[in-house]
Write a protein that holds these residues in place. Structure first.
Motif, mmCIF file in Angstrom:
data_model
loop_
_atom_site.group_PDB
_atom_site.id
_atom_site.type_symbol
_atom_site.label_atom_id
_atom_site.label_comp_id
_atom_site.label_asym_id
_atom_site.label_seq_id
_atom_site.Cartn_x
_atom_site.Cartn_y
_atom_site.Cartn_z
ATOM 1 N N LEU A 8 0.825 -1.204 0.000
ATOM 2 C CA LEU A 8 0.000 0.000 0.000
ATOM 3 C C LEU A 8 0.864 1.261 0.000
ATOM 4 O O LEU A 8 0.523 2.247 -0.665
ATOM 5 N N TYR A 9 1.957 1.258 0.732
ATOM 6 C CA TYR A 9 2.889 2.387 0.657
ATOM 7 C C TYR A 9 3.304 2.619 -0.794
ATOM 8 O O TYR A 9 3.376 3.769 -1.263
ATOM 9 N N ALA B 134 15.410 4.754 -5.046
ATOM 10 C CA ALA B 134 14.363 4.157 -4.203
ATOM 11 C C ALA B 134 13.674 5.193 -3.330
ATOM 12 O O ALA B 134 12.463 5.130 -3.099
ATOM 13 N N ILE B 135 14.442 6.165 -2.851
ATOM 14 C CA ILE B 135 13.889 7.179 -1.950
ATOM 15 C C ILE B 135 12.872 8.068 -2.663
ATOM 16 O O ILE B 135 12.078 8.762 -2.018
ATOM 17 N N GLN B 136 12.859 8.056 -3.997
ATOM 18 C CA GLN B 136 11.848 8.811 -4.739
ATOM 19 C C GLN B 136 10.478 8.140 -4.671
ATOM 20 O O GLN B 136 9.452 8.787 -4.902
ATOM 21 N N PHE B 137 10.478 6.851 -4.368
ATOM 22 C CA PHE B 137 9.229 6.096 -4.344
ATOM 23 C C PHE B 137 8.726 5.816 -2.939
ATOM 24 O O PHE B 137 7.520 5.769 -2.710
ATOM 25 N N LEU B 138 9.630 5.618 -2.004
ATOM 26 C CA LEU B 138 9.238 5.362 -0.620
ATOM 27 C C LEU B 138 10.151 6.151 0.315
ATOM 28 O O LEU B 138 11.363 6.196 0.111
ATOM 29 N N GLU B 139 9.572 6.747 1.350
ATOM 30 C CA GLU B 139 10.371 7.406 2.372
ATOM 31 C C GLU B 139 11.205 6.370 3.121
ATOM 32 O O GLU B 139 10.934 5.167 3.053
ATOM 33 N N PHE B 140 12.211 6.856 3.848
ATOM 34 C CA PHE B 140 13.147 5.923 4.491
ATOM 35 C C PHE B 140 12.422 4.918 5.378
ATOM 36 O O PHE B 140 12.726 3.720 5.354
ATOM 37 N N GLU B 141 11.462 5.384 6.176
ATOM 38 C CA GLU B 141 10.778 4.475 7.088
ATOM 39 C C GLU B 141 10.016 3.386 6.316
ATOM 40 O O GLU B 141 9.928 2.239 6.756
ATOM 41 N N CYS B 142 9.455 3.755 5.164
ATOM 42 C CA CYS B 142 8.763 2.764 4.330
ATOM 43 C C CYS B 142 9.758 1.790 3.712
ATOM 44 O O CYS B 142 9.475 0.590 3.603
#
Length: 207
Positions: free
Chosen positions: A70-71, A174-182
């Motif tokens: 979902l993220y 990768a950080i463009q698609f999900l924040e670090f915590e995700c």
């Protein structure tokens, strides 16, 4: 599904009403038909609707796997991977505790697989991994965990001077698609799946 992780999943399901499924699927490299997004994650197929995520094989699944999907669907990221990989710990984040979190990711792999590279190799193959390099005690594996987020895992076998060392690397986009915590959720799911797949000789049948 229990506790805080269950609450995270429910919160993400609540945000799906604001998501343009067709647009997200096209942008994120996913399949879309009849109001449902389909995605393969760690060699299992899932369907995503406004009601949430369902494993299409009907087998048990850990709630964190559902949350990662979902993220990803709710992500506003765009573009393509650059095939330039950086260590997980080098990805920018807003809070502290980086070294501790990184060890929490690497340590279970090193502890479980330890001296048994063959066991790691078998699990990585079952999860769709491809061995890109092997020799002199160094093994490089690539996994397309999600269409826009490939991962590499480098397995350094122990020798007379150093213990086994396993490094997790992500494409620098990768950080463009999900924040670090995700991304931490994502990496945690991969780590857990490698271990569980090795224990059960299967990518299904366990949570």
């Amino acid at each position: 599904m229990q506790g805080g992780y269950d609450a995270i999943y429910r919160g993400l399901v609540g945000r799906l009403a604001e998501c343009d499924f067709r647009e997200s699927a096209q942008r994120l490299g996913l399949e879309y038909a009849n109001g449902q997004i389909r995605v393969r994650f760690l060699m299992r197929d899932y369907g995503i609707t406004l009601n949430g995520v369902q494993p299409l094989d009907g087998q048990p699944v850990n709630v964190n796997n559902l949350s990662v999907l979902l993220y990803y669907v709710l992500s506003q990221g765009h573009g393509e991977p650059e095939n330039l990989y950086i260590p997980f710990q080098s990805i920018p984040r807003l809070t502290g505790g980086l070294n501790t979190l990184t060890r929490l990711m690497n340590a279970p792999l090193e502890r479980y697989f330890g001296e048994d590279y063959q066991k790691f190799r078998d699990a990585a193959l079952r999860l769709g991994g491809m061995e890109e390099e092997s020799g002199r005690g160094k093994h490089v594996w690539k996994l397309y965990v999600l269409p826009k987020i490939p991962m590499k895992i480098i397995f350094y076998e122990a020798d007379e001077d150093f213990p086994v060392d396993i490094q997790i690397m992500l494409d620098n986009t990768a950080i463009q698609f999900l924040e670090f915590e995700c991304l931490a959720f994502l990496v945690g799911c991969v780590v857990r799946s490698l271990i569980k797949t090795a224990q059960h000789n299967s990518v299904t049948g366990w949570e």
